[in-house]
Design a protein around this motif. Sequence first.
Motif, PDB file in Angstrom:
ATOM      1  N   GLY A  70       2.183  11.119  -5.658  1.00 58.82           N
ATOM      2  CA  GLY A  70       1.064  10.594  -5.729  1.00 58.82           C
ATOM      3  C   GLY A  70       1.600   9.023  -5.276  1.00 58.82           C
ATOM      4  N   LYS A  71       2.539   8.743  -4.751  1.00 61.07           N
ATOM      5  CA  LYS A  71       2.993   7.404  -4.515  1.00 61.07           C
ATOM      6  C   LYS A  71       1.976   7.116  -3.235  1.00 61.07           C
ATOM      7  N   SER A  72       1.922   7.743  -2.281  1.00 59.18           N
ATOM      8  CA  SER A  72       1.171   7.457  -0.905  1.00 59.18           C
ATOM      9  C   SER A  72      -0.302   7.482  -1.373  1.00 59.18           C
ATOM     10  N   THR A  73      -0.794   8.235  -2.134  1.00 54.91           N
ATOM     11  CA  THR A  73      -2.230   8.241  -2.589  1.00 54.91           C
ATOM     12  C   THR A  73      -2.535   6.977  -3.252  1.00 54.91           C
ATOM     13  N   ILE A  74      -1.779   6.296  -4.024  1.00 53.62           N
ATOM     14  CA  ILE A  74      -1.833   4.934  -4.606  1.00 53.62           C
ATOM     15  C   ILE A  74      -2.060   4.034  -3.666  1.00 53.62           C
ATOM     16  N   ILE A  75      -1.317   3.993  -2.701  1.00 55.34           N
ATOM     17  CA  ILE A  75      -1.161   2.824  -1.683  1.00 55.34           C
ATOM     18  C   ILE A  75      -2.239   3.174  -0.778  1.00 55.34           C
ATOM     19  N   ARG A  76      -2.920   4.167  -0.582  1.00 54.94           N
ATOM     20  CA  ARG A  76      -4.061   4.430   0.362  1.00 54.94           C
ATOM     21  C   ARG A  76      -5.353   3.994  -0.494  1.00 54.94           C
ATOM     22  N   LEU A  77      -5.226   4.281  -1.656  1.00 53.41           N
ATOM     23  CA  LEU A  77      -6.212   3.633  -2.763  1.00 53.41           C
ATOM     24  C   LEU A  77      -6.341   2.443  -2.758  1.00 53.41           C
ATOM     25  N   LEU A  78      -5.051   1.745  -2.904  1.00 52.16           N
ATOM     26  CA  LEU A  78      -5.195   0.181  -2.917  1.00 52.16           C
ATOM     27  C   LEU A  78      -5.578  -0.620  -1.801  1.00 52.16           C
ATOM     28  N   PHE A  79      -5.088   0.130  -0.608  1.00 50.72           N
ATOM     29  CA  PHE A  79      -5.636  -0.573   0.576  1.00 50.72           C
ATOM     30  C   PHE A  79      -7.039  -0.286   1.005  1.00 50.72           C
ATOM     31  N   ARG A  80      -7.719   0.675   0.486  1.00 55.99           N
ATOM     32  CA  ARG A  80      -9.040   1.095   0.675  1.00 55.99           C
ATOM     33  C   ARG A  80      -9.016   1.879   2.058  1.00 55.99           C
TER      34      ARG A  80
END
Length: 111
Positions: free
Chosen positions: A12-22
């Motif tokens: 889920g690392k990439s998913t977290i980054i995608r969510l943080l960057f909206r």
Amino acid sequence: MLCLFVGPSGSGKSTIIRLLFRFYDVETGSIVIDGQNIKTVTQESLRRAIGVVPQDTVLFNNTIKYNIKYGRLSATDADVIQAAKSANIHERILTFPDGYESVVSISGFCI
């Protein structure tokens, strides 16, 4: 503040980054940084405050200048050149037929 996201593939690392960057917004719940819901700030200010060093390089099918400016779309041409100089790639870019206007594409443009 420095945060590192580490873990095995698929964790889920990439998913977290995608969510943080909206890149997409959460449908339920919220993401809060220092007590502020990230939906209440502009994407521009949010992205300006977060730095990411990805493991894989992502380039857009666009010009070299666009790819450099993606981190700050309001950057001037002088800013782009300074960033390229800082990354020690400016002189190489100048050797390309269209310089900073050279298009990076999946068809195989290599720097």
